[in-house]
Enzyme design. Structure first.
Site, mmCIF file in Angstrom:
data_model
loop_
_atom_site.group_PDB
_atom_site.id
_atom_site.type_symbol
_atom_site.label_atom_id
_atom_site.label_comp_id
_atom_site.label_asym_id
_atom_site.label_seq_id
_atom_site.Cartn_x
_atom_site.Cartn_y
_atom_site.Cartn_z
ATOM 1 N N HIS A 1 0.822 -1.214 0.000
ATOM 2 C CA HIS A 1 0.000 0.000 0.000
ATOM 3 C C HIS A 1 0.859 1.269 0.000
ATOM 4 C CE1 HIS A 1 0.280 0.024 4.526
ATOM 5 N NE2 HIS A 1 0.321 1.309 4.295
ATOM 6 N N ASP B 1 -0.659 -7.509 1.418
ATOM 7 C CA ASP B 1 -0.017 -6.185 1.468
ATOM 8 C C ASP B 1 1.497 -6.350 1.649
ATOM 9 O OD1 ASP B 1 0.391 -3.485 1.637
ATOM 10 O OD2 ASP B 1 -0.607 -3.227 3.582
ATOM 11 N N SER C 1 4.284 2.270 8.190
ATOM 12 C CA SER C 1 3.907 1.201 7.267
ATOM 13 C C SER C 1 5.120 0.587 6.589
ATOM 14 C CB SER C 1 2.987 1.757 6.180
ATOM 15 O OG SER C 1 1.732 2.031 6.713
#
Ligand SMILES: *[C@@H]1O[C@H](CO)[C@@H](O)[C@H](O)[C@H]1NC(C)=O
Ligand SMILES: *[C@@H]1O[C@H](CO)[C@@H](O)[C@H](O)[C@H]1NC(C)=O
Length: 264
Positions: free
Chosen positions: A65, A114, A208
């Site tokens: 992402h 992801d 992330s």
């Protein structure tokens, strides 16, 4: 009334890729996590940042992402050996990304699969500041209740700016049930449920792509949460993707064979 309630809930529970900032953590001892990578991804209008980690001298793992809404990438760099990313530290090695492989079944809706693999333009020099970390094999799992650490340069409160120095936090692996209740697309095979049930510590925006490290090995990748909720978070389960990672690492060592979606 009931419908309204359901709708409100559905809205509130939309998964959100803001799993990335570390809240309630502490500054990491400088260079104590030499596998940490700082990703800077630029398109024509914006620069975004993410975490990642070195798994081979020329390969970094991160979250898909981090690149999925960027459009055309004009520059993609990885900085290794950093503690304070706003400074030019002598220990830093800044390397361009040569190839970037997004998992072919990645889905933004629910943040399924992801995972992102980056091949660097040149091998990093392995030294006391820069070192790869091993990652979970297909049959290696973490158990609910285990304490693991996550580190990153994400925000340290709900508001910007992100942190200049590497932060770290201890988080507990949670029972799958806790995430199944919150994330409608939670997949126990390919995700790990993580968090501090007291809601004092978490990852957030900017973290992330960073690793969930348990017993000196990477088991998870910081992926997603629910907006404005500190608990729980869903991370990518590395053991599930180990065969894919090994296969792609082999391909990346050879010449470029087309097949998987690439971002640069
Ligand atoms: C640049 O990336 C941002 C996300 O970081 C995205 O919202 C924006 O649409 C992108 N711009 C272009 C020109 O692709
Ligand atoms: C670092 O990567 C090499 C392969 O490039 C591997 O042999 C070694 O075991 C890795 N080190 C760790 C700590 O995983």
């Amino acid at each position: 009334m009931l419908l309204l309630l359901l709708l409100t809930n559905a809205f509130v529970l939309l998964p959100w890729a803001g799993a990335g900032r570390i809240i309630g953590g502490r500054e990491a001892v400088a260079h104590s996590r030499p596998y940490m990578a700082f990703l800077k991804i630029k398109n024509a209008t914006k620069t975004s940042r993410c975490g990642g980690f070195l798994i081979r001298s020329d390969a970094v793992l991160s979250a898909a992402h981090c690149v999925d809404e960027i459009g055309t990438i004009v520059s993609f760099t990885v900085t290794l050996g950093a503690h304070n990313v706003s400074r030019k530290e002598p220990s830093q090695q800044k390397i361009h990304v040569e190839k970037c492989v997004i998992h072919p079944q990645y889905s933004r809706e629910g943040f399924i699969n992801d995972i992102l693999l980056l091949k660097l333009k040149k091998k990093a020099e392995i030294n006391e500041y820069v070192r790869n970390i091993s990652f979970a094999k297909e049959n290696e799992h973490v158990r609910a209740g285990e304490l693991c650490t996550v580190s990153g340069w994400g925000r340290t409160s709900l508001d910007p700016p992100p942190s200049d120095v590497l932060m770290e936090v201890e988080l507990k692996v949670q029972k799958e049930k806790i995430c199944q209740q919150v994330f409608s697309k939670y997949k126990r095979q390919s995700m790990i449920c993580v968090g501090d049930e007291n809601r004092k510590k978490t990852t957030y925006r900017g973290d992330s792509g960073g690793p969930l490290v348990c017993n000196k090995k990477a088991y998870g990748i910081v992926s997603h949460g629910i907006k404005h909720r500190l608990f729980p978070k869903a991370f990518t389960r590395i053991s599930h993707f180990e065969p894919w990672i090994r296969e792609e690492l082999k391909r990346l060592s050879l010449q470029d064979i087309p097949g998987s979606p690439s971002c640069v």
